[in-house]
Every structure is written in structure tokens, then in C-alpha cells.
Design a protein around this motif. Structure first.
Motif, short mmCIF file in Angstrom:
data_model
loop_
_atom_site.label_atom_id
_atom_site.label_comp_id
_atom_site.label_asym_id
_atom_site.label_seq_id
_atom_site.Cartn_x
_atom_site.Cartn_y
_atom_site.Cartn_z
N TYR A 58 1.48 -6.82 5.54
CA TYR A 58 1.00 -6.09 4.36
C TYR A 58 0.79 -7.02 3.17
O TYR A 58 -0.16 -6.87 2.40
CB TYR A 58 2.02 -5.01 3.99
N GLY A 59 1.67 -8.01 3.02
CA GLY A 59 1.60 -8.91 1.87
C GLY A 59 0.60 -10.03 2.00
O GLY A 59 0.26 -10.68 1.00
N LEU A 60 0.13 -10.28 3.21
CA LEU A 60 -0.83 -11.37 3.42
C LEU A 60 -2.21 -10.99 2.88
O LEU A 60 -2.55 -9.81 2.78
CB LEU A 60 -0.92 -11.70 4.91
N PRO A 61 -3.04 -11.99 2.54
CA PRO A 61 -4.36 -11.72 1.96
C PRO A 61 -5.30 -10.91 2.86
O PRO A 61 -6.29 -10.37 2.38
CB PRO A 61 -4.94 -13.12 1.73
N VAL A 62 -4.99 -10.83 4.13
CA VAL A 62 -5.82 -10.01 5.02
C VAL A 62 -5.77 -8.55 4.59
O VAL A 62 -6.78 -7.84 4.64
CB VAL A 62 -5.33 -10.14 6.49
N VAL A 63 -4.60 -8.10 4.16
CA VAL A 63 -4.41 -6.70 3.76
C VAL A 63 -4.39 -6.57 2.23
O VAL A 63 -5.12 -5.77 1.67
CB VAL A 63 -3.10 -6.14 4.36
N SER A 64 -3.52 -7.33 1.57
CA SER A 64 -3.45 -7.28 0.11
C SER A 64 -4.56 -8.12 -0.52
O SER A 64 -5.20 -8.94 0.16
CB SER A 64 -2.09 -7.80 -0.37
#
Length: 253
Positions: A58-64
């Protein structure tokens, strides 16, 4: 100002969460020393493992958007390593029957995470929808993680003993959930704040129970009654064999 305050709570929340994830080290020192998992359940560590996987993603740039949730990534990344270590140790020292159960549950956790990661990456094409998917599943995992100690709570109430509800696990769960609740509210991120709406009062309840029963020796077991009920037929059979042997000896004389 609000961003700096949010960052400060994120850093302190990181510290509390790290202590929460590391708290079972004391439990597993006991497991290794006794070479047995005793009455401890692996469920909290499996659920925490899933929670860490989902919130790291969730915190990685893929999601956030960018690194807006860097603090979420760092602590949950460390949590993955710790929870995985606990699961491996549990598998090493538990019974064969529990090995099969824990292995199947661990495989299910990985399936849930991999499916979530693949769907959010390839089926959804914007951060908003990706956050909704991963965040929703993450909320369920977090609620389960904070709710998993209810098994221990039930045991504490029944036995009036806190032996299998570690104090530091309850303390750090309360602190971490409270801090992440504030962090999520400051960032207006309900996917980070909402699990703590359960975690904070539940952590407080565990602490209250601990202080209520910390000096209690618990309800004493009834080993004699239990053994007679369990092995009654065996005792009767052994008695008959002894009588038969005595009769045989008397007849020989």
C-alpha cells in the motif's frame, strides 16, 4: 505544519509498531528454550504477516502517490521479516498436525497477497482505485490482526491467568494503534486510520485484563479426575491382568 505533525506521528508510530512486531521475541525465546509451542497460537503471526505484506504494498509508489507513505513501508517491511521468522520458528517446534495446518494457512496468506498485488497492478490503472482495493483488504487484515488476541482474552477470562497473553504485545498494540489512528486522521487516510478504531480500545481492554489477573495463579487444574476419566478403561484392564496373574501364581503353588 500539518505535514510535519503527521510525519512526527508517523515516526513515533513506526517505533511503536516496531516494538509491537518485535514483542513476540520474548515468547519465542520461551518456545526455543522449551522446544515446544505449548498453548500459543500461530494465528496472530500469520495475520500480522499478511497485514505487513499488504501495507508495505500500500505504501509503495505503485499504489500510493510517490513516497507519501514512506513510514508505512519501512516499518511494515521490517515487520515482514520479523513475522516470517516467528512463523518459521513456530513450524520448527510445533507438532506434525499443526505443521500442516500452519503451512496451509501460510500458503493462503501468500495467495491473498499475490492476488491483491497482481490485480492492483494490472487491472487497475490509477492510484485512487489501487488504494481502494489494497486499502480495503488491508483494513480487513488489520482488524483481524487487532482482533486475533480475542482468543487469548477469552482464555484469560476463563482461566483467570495472563500466562498466554504477553504484556508487551498488548501494550505495544495499544500504543501503535493509537498513534496510527492519529497519523491516518491527520492525513485524511481512512485506510490507515480505521483499523485503529478497533485496535485502540481492544489494546486498552487487554491491558485492563492484564492488571486484573497479573497476580492471579489461575484456576487450578484437576489432573486426577481428568486422568481417571481418560484412562479409566485402561486402569480396569490392568487391574484384571494383575488379578489373573496372582490367581495363576496361587494355582501354581
Amino acid at each position: 505544519m500539518a505535514d510535519n505533525l503527521r510525519l512526527a506521528f508517523g515516526i513515533v508510530g513506526n517505533a511503536a509498531s516496531l516494538l509491537l512486531y518485535a514483542a513476540p521475541i520474548l515468547t519465542f525465546k520461551r518456545v526455543v528454550r522449551k522446544r515446544s509451542t505449548e498453548e500459543f497460537s500461530c494465528a496472530p503471526y500469520l495475520i500480522a504477516f499478511l497485514n505487513c505484506l499488504l501495507y508495505t504494498w500500500y505504501g509503495l509508489p505503485v499504489v500510493s502517490r510517490g513516497w507519501e507513505n514512506l513510514t508505512v513501508v519501512t516499518v511494515n517491511g521490517i515487520g515482514i521479516l520479523l513475522e516470517l521468522s516467528f512463523i518459521v520458528i513456530y513450524l520448527w517446534f510445533t507438532s506434525v498436525q499443526k505443521k500442516k495446518l500452519v503451512s496451509s494457512l501460510a500458503a493462503s496468506v501468500l495467495v491473498v497477497f499475490v492476488t491483491t498485488a497482481l490485480v492492483s497492478t494490472f487491472a487497475l490503472h490509477d492510484h485512487q482505485h489501487r488504494k481502494m482495493l489494497v486499502g480495503s483488504i488491508g483494513v480487513l487484515a488489520s482488524v483481524s490482526m487487532y482482533g486475533s488476541p480475542l482468543v487469548a482474552v477469552k482464555r484469560v477470562i476463563e482461566t483467570k491467568s495472563v500466562e498466554f497473553m504477553p504484556f508487551y504485545l498488548s501494550l505495544f498494540a495499544f500504543l501503535a494503534s493509537t498513534l496510527w489512528l492519529i497519523y491516518g486522521l491527520l492525513g485524511r487516510d481512512l485506510f490507515l486510520a480505521s483499523p485503529s478504531l478497533l485496535g485502540t480500545p481492544l489494546g486498552a481492554f487487554q491491558l485492563v485484563l492484564y492488571f486484573m489477573y497479573r497476580k492471579s495463579k489461575g484456576i487450578p487444574p484437576e489432573p486426577i479426575k481428568f486422568d481417571l476419566e481418560k484412562n479409566g478403561l485402561q486402569l480396569i484392564a490392568e487391574t484384571e491382568i494383575i488379578k489373573s496373574q496372582v490367581s495363576t501364581m496361587n494355582g501354581t503353588k
